[in-house]
Design a protein around this motif. Sequence first.
Motif, PDB file in Angstrom:
ATOM      1  N   ASN A   7     -49.154  16.067 -99.835  1.00 19.67           N
ATOM      2  CA  ASN A   7     -48.577  17.402 -99.952  1.00 19.67           C
ATOM      3  C   ASN A   7     -49.219  18.373 -98.967  1.00 19.67           C
ATOM      4  OD1 ASN A   7     -46.699  16.806-101.900  1.00 19.67           O
ATOM      5  ND2 ASN A   7     -47.960  17.453-103.618  1.00 19.67           N
ATOM      6  N   SER A   8     -50.522  18.231 -98.748  1.00 21.40           N
ATOM      7  CA  SER A   8     -51.197  19.077 -97.762  1.00 21.40           C
ATOM      8  C   SER A   8     -50.679  18.783 -96.358  1.00 21.40           C
ATOM      9  CB  SER A   8     -52.712  18.855 -97.827  1.00 21.40           C
ATOM     10  OG  SER A   8     -53.234  19.314 -99.041  1.00 21.40           O
ATOM     11  N   PHE A   9     -50.456  17.503 -96.068  1.00 24.78           N
ATOM     12  CA  PHE A   9     -49.891  17.126 -94.771  1.00 24.78           C
ATOM     13  C   PHE A   9     -48.537  17.792 -94.569  1.00 24.78           C
ATOM     14  CE2 PHE A   9     -47.041  14.341 -92.373  1.00 24.78           C
ATOM     15  CZ  PHE A   9     -47.728  14.242 -91.170  1.00 24.78           C
ATOM     16  N   ARG A  10     -47.696  17.728 -95.609  1.00 28.40           N
ATOM     17  CA  ARG A  10     -46.371  18.355 -95.548  1.00 28.40           C
ATOM     18  C   ARG A  10     -46.486  19.852 -95.313  1.00 28.40           C
ATOM     19  NH1 ARG A  10     -44.069  19.127-101.254  1.00 28.40           N
ATOM     20  NH2 ARG A  10     -45.677  20.743-101.079  1.00 28.40           N
ATOM     21  N   TRP A  11     -47.365  20.494 -96.087  1.00 28.89           N
ATOM     22  CA  TRP A  11     -47.538  21.936 -95.955  1.00 28.89           C
ATOM     23  C   TRP A  11     -48.011  22.299 -94.557  1.00 28.89           C
ATOM     24  CZ3 TRP A  11     -51.445  25.401 -94.888  1.00 28.89           C
ATOM     25  CH2 TRP A  11     -51.237  26.711 -95.282  1.00 28.89           C
ATOM     26  N   ASN A  12     -48.909  21.502 -94.017  1.00 28.63           N
ATOM     27  CA  ASN A  12     -49.469  21.817 -92.708  1.00 28.63           C
ATOM     28  C   ASN A  12     -48.470  21.643 -91.583  1.00 28.63           C
ATOM     29  OD1 ASN A  12     -52.116  22.508 -93.535  1.00 28.63           O
ATOM     30  ND2 ASN A  12     -52.553  20.353 -93.892  1.00 28.63           N
ATOM     31  N   VAL A  13     -47.566  20.661 -91.714  1.00 26.04           N
ATOM     32  CA  VAL A  13     -46.524  20.510 -90.703  1.00 26.04           C
ATOM     33  C   VAL A  13     -45.698  21.787 -90.627  1.00 26.04           C
ATOM     34  CG1 VAL A  13     -44.406  19.281 -90.120  1.00 26.04           C
ATOM     35  CG2 VAL A  13     -46.417  17.995 -90.825  1.00 26.04           C
ATOM     36  N   GLY A  14     -45.298  22.318 -91.801  1.00 28.99           N
ATOM     37  CA  GLY A  14     -44.559  23.573 -91.812  1.00 28.99           C
ATOM     38  C   GLY A  14     -45.390  24.743 -91.335  1.00 28.99           C
ATOM     39  N   ALA A  15     -46.687  24.739 -91.706  1.00 31.39           N
ATOM     40  CA  ALA A  15     -47.566  25.847 -91.330  1.00 31.39           C
ATOM     41  C   ALA A  15     -47.838  25.878 -89.835  1.00 31.39           C
ATOM     42  CB  ALA A  15     -48.882  25.745 -92.096  1.00 31.39           C
ATOM     43  N   ILE A  16     -47.737  24.721 -89.187  1.00 30.38           N
ATOM     44  CA  ILE A  16     -47.932  24.673 -87.732  1.00 30.38           C
ATOM     45  C   ILE A  16     -46.642  25.007 -87.010  1.00 30.38           C
ATOM     46  CG2 ILE A  16     -48.458  23.162 -85.776  1.00 30.38           C
ATOM     47  CD1 ILE A  16     -50.311  21.608 -87.709  1.00 30.38           C
ATOM     48  N   ALA A  17     -45.576  24.308 -87.376  1.00 31.45           N
ATOM     49  CA  ALA A  17     -44.305  24.493 -86.673  1.00 31.45           C
ATOM     50  C   ALA A  17     -43.707  25.866 -86.956  1.00 31.45           C
ATOM     51  CB  ALA A  17     -43.328  23.390 -87.091  1.00 31.45           C
ATOM     52  N   GLY A  18     -43.772  26.323 -88.228  1.00 31.12           N
ATOM     53  CA  GLY A  18     -43.164  27.600 -88.574  1.00 31.12           C
ATOM     54  C   GLY A  18     -43.753  28.780 -87.821  1.00 31.12           C
ATOM     55  N   PRO A  19     -45.069  29.047 -87.954  1.00 31.06           N
ATOM     56  CA  PRO A  19     -45.638  30.193 -87.241  1.00 31.06           C
ATOM     57  C   PRO A  19     -45.561  30.067 -85.721  1.00 31.06           C
ATOM     58  CG  PRO A  19     -47.087  29.497 -89.017  1.00 31.06           C
ATOM     59  CD  PRO A  19     -46.033  28.447 -88.883  1.00 31.06           C
ATOM     60  N   SER A  20     -45.768  28.849 -85.209  1.00 29.72           N
ATOM     61  CA  SER A  20     -45.735  28.676 -83.755  1.00 29.72           C
ATOM     62  C   SER A  20     -44.358  29.031 -83.197  1.00 29.72           C
ATOM     63  CB  SER A  20     -46.092  27.232 -83.391  1.00 29.72           C
ATOM     64  OG  SER A  20     -47.390  26.917 -83.816  1.00 29.72           O
ATOM     65  N   LEU A  21     -43.322  28.545 -83.859  1.00 31.43           N
ATOM     66  CA  LEU A  21     -41.972  28.858 -83.399  1.00 31.43           C
ATOM     67  C   LEU A  21     -41.570  30.285 -83.747  1.00 31.43           C
ATOM     68  CD1 LEU A  21     -40.083  25.531 -84.215  1.00 31.43           C
ATOM     69  CD2 LEU A  21     -40.822  26.381 -81.987  1.00 31.43           C
ATOM     70  N   ALA A  22     -42.106  30.802 -84.884  1.00 30.46           N
ATOM     71  CA  ALA A  22     -41.748  32.160 -85.284  1.00 30.46           C
ATOM     72  C   ALA A  22     -42.178  33.172 -84.235  1.00 30.46           C
ATOM     73  CB  ALA A  22     -42.379  32.495 -86.631  1.00 30.46           C
ATOM     74  N   GLY A  23     -43.388  32.993 -83.688  1.00 23.71           N
ATOM     75  CA  GLY A  23     -43.836  33.913 -82.653  1.00 23.71           C
ATOM     76  C   GLY A  23     -42.890  33.942 -81.463  1.00 23.71           C
ATOM     77  N   LEU A  24     -42.406  32.759 -81.067  1.00 29.84           N
ATOM     78  CA  LEU A  24     -41.463  32.693 -79.952  1.00 29.84           C
ATOM     79  C   LEU A  24     -40.092  33.244 -80.334  1.00 29.84           C
ATOM     80  CD1 LEU A  24     -42.340  29.099 -78.641  1.00 29.84           C
ATOM     81  CD2 LEU A  24     -43.032  31.301 -77.653  1.00 29.84           C
ATOM     82  N   VAL A  25     -39.633  32.893 -81.551  1.00 31.77           N
ATOM     83  CA  VAL A  25     -38.312  33.346 -81.987  1.00 31.77           C
ATOM     84  C   VAL A  25     -38.260  34.860 -82.095  1.00 31.77           C
ATOM     85  CG1 VAL A  25     -36.689  33.339 -83.923  1.00 31.77           C
ATOM     86  CG2 VAL A  25     -37.723  31.195 -83.169  1.00 31.77           C
ATOM     87  N   VAL A  26     -39.304  35.452 -82.706  1.00 31.63           N
ATOM     88  CA  VAL A  26     -39.329  36.912 -82.857  1.00 31.63           C
ATOM     89  C   VAL A  26     -39.410  37.578 -81.490  1.00 31.63           C
ATOM     90  CG1 VAL A  26     -40.673  38.851 -83.718  1.00 31.63           C
ATOM     91  CG2 VAL A  26     -40.299  36.859 -85.175  1.00 31.63           C
ATOM     92  N   ALA A  27     -40.210  37.015 -80.590  1.00 34.43           N
ATOM     93  CA  ALA A  27     -40.384  37.623 -79.270  1.00 34.43           C
ATOM     94  C   ALA A  27     -39.108  37.583 -78.442  1.00 34.43           C
ATOM     95  CB  ALA A  27     -41.515  36.918 -78.525  1.00 34.43           C
ATOM     96  N   TYR A  28     -38.370  36.473 -78.527  1.00 40.29           N
ATOM     97  CA  TYR A  28     -37.221  36.298 -77.636  1.00 40.29           C
ATOM     98  C   TYR A  28     -35.866  36.479 -78.317  1.00 40.29           C
ATOM     99  CZ  TYR A  28     -40.630  34.470 -74.349  1.00 40.29           C
ATOM    100  OH  TYR A  28     -41.710  34.339 -73.507  1.00 40.29           O
ATOM    101  N   ALA A  29     -35.820  36.340 -79.656  1.00 42.07           N
ATOM    102  CA  ALA A  29     -34.520  36.445 -80.330  1.00 42.07           C
ATOM    103  C   ALA A  29     -34.515  37.486 -81.450  1.00 42.07           C
ATOM    104  CB  ALA A  29     -34.119  35.074 -80.904  1.00 42.07           C
TER     105      ALA A  29
END
Length: 425
Positions: free
Chosen positions: A151-173
């Motif tokens: 479950n921690s592995f699952r949470w961390n995949v989202g915690a890595i991909a979500g914020p990393s992409l969110a910064g780009l998405v918010v900045a550009y879209a």
Amino acid sequence: MPLSAILPDLSPWRSTRDFRLLWVQGLVTNFGTFMALVALPLQIKELTDSPVAVGAMGAVELVPLIVFGLYGGALADAVDRRKVILLTEAALGLLAVILLVNALLPAPLLWPLYVVAAGVAALSGLQRPALDSLLARIVPHEQLTAAAALNSFRWNVGAIAGPSLAGLVVAYAGHASAYAVTVVGFAVSVLLCTRLSPAPAAHDARKPSLKGLAEGARYAWSRPVLLGTYAIDMAAMFFAFPNTVFPFLADELDAQWALGLMYAAGAVGSLLLSLTSGWTSRVRRHGLLVVFGAAGWGLAITAAGWFSNVWVVLGCLALAGAGDMLSGLGRSTIWNQTIPDELRGRLAGIEVLSYSVGPQLGQVRAGAAAGWTGTRSAIWSGGLACVASVAVLAAVLPRLISYDARTDADAKLRRERTLTEPSTP
């Protein structure tokens, strides 16, 4: 040492269909949720340019989280836990729609952001006890540490991909695009939740009541090991949870591009630990995991506030995430190994307070300290306070340090009960 000895233990995934469904559902919803968790404080920062206003999110979320977390614990013991998870997940999706609509306005409003934050806290408080208390019912007793690691592995995949992409998405879209991803994630999650097996209340369950809540509180108070896990987690998060000031830290380090990475760095460290977590299935002294993990978290946060090189800061945040993961594995295993099923929901409500209220208060502390003494000093001073508080609590709660799954009376009783309980497909 063979590679199989350190790779994650996949036995819970192979054992139960419901665990697989919950795992995938959590992966989907976590990704969308972390997109919103970055977009929301960043939008408040852009509207106010105030660290206190961003930190106020924690104050707004605190009361709903406490009230509904406790009630959600009693509710999880009294009704079908699957229904609680399904309905709250759908309601969280509706709140994401509100964020999306507000972001699409020509001039987005500030107050709906706080209203939604309070609503998310309330619904999370209702849902988390049902989710957490379901794990011990669907996973064999001897696989609980492995399930927590997965479950921690699952949470961390989202915690890595979500914020990393969110910064780009918010900045550009823009913020609206990030919220749209969150809406889609909750829609998929609801569909997956409909496929879960029913999880009816225990045969002797009572309706949610103050008397039932008091019974759960008395049980927790009578178990020093449980008290130790709650107290250490709350102290660590209160003193050393700096996420709310990351936008200002990125500005001070002249590294606005690294904001998403700051939010994701802790999850990177946690993910690396979970990928080598096979050894944790053989640990029996889980209290030591709690103490050493929390102390490591505090030391790493201290270093993150002290250094000025952004890559060193990111490395320290990753180390902090690994420490938090280690402590979390210990806490989760102790909870699931020792708490009887008929009290599990109410105790899960208390657990929600221990690992959720701490971060909420931590946001307020970090925001206020940053406004008073500066961003970096707010971070490193909180890390030092975390280490000191963990040391004091470990000294006054020796039963936590000495906890051994092989000899603890509550763990032995729970293990014996699982031998007579019907298994879940």
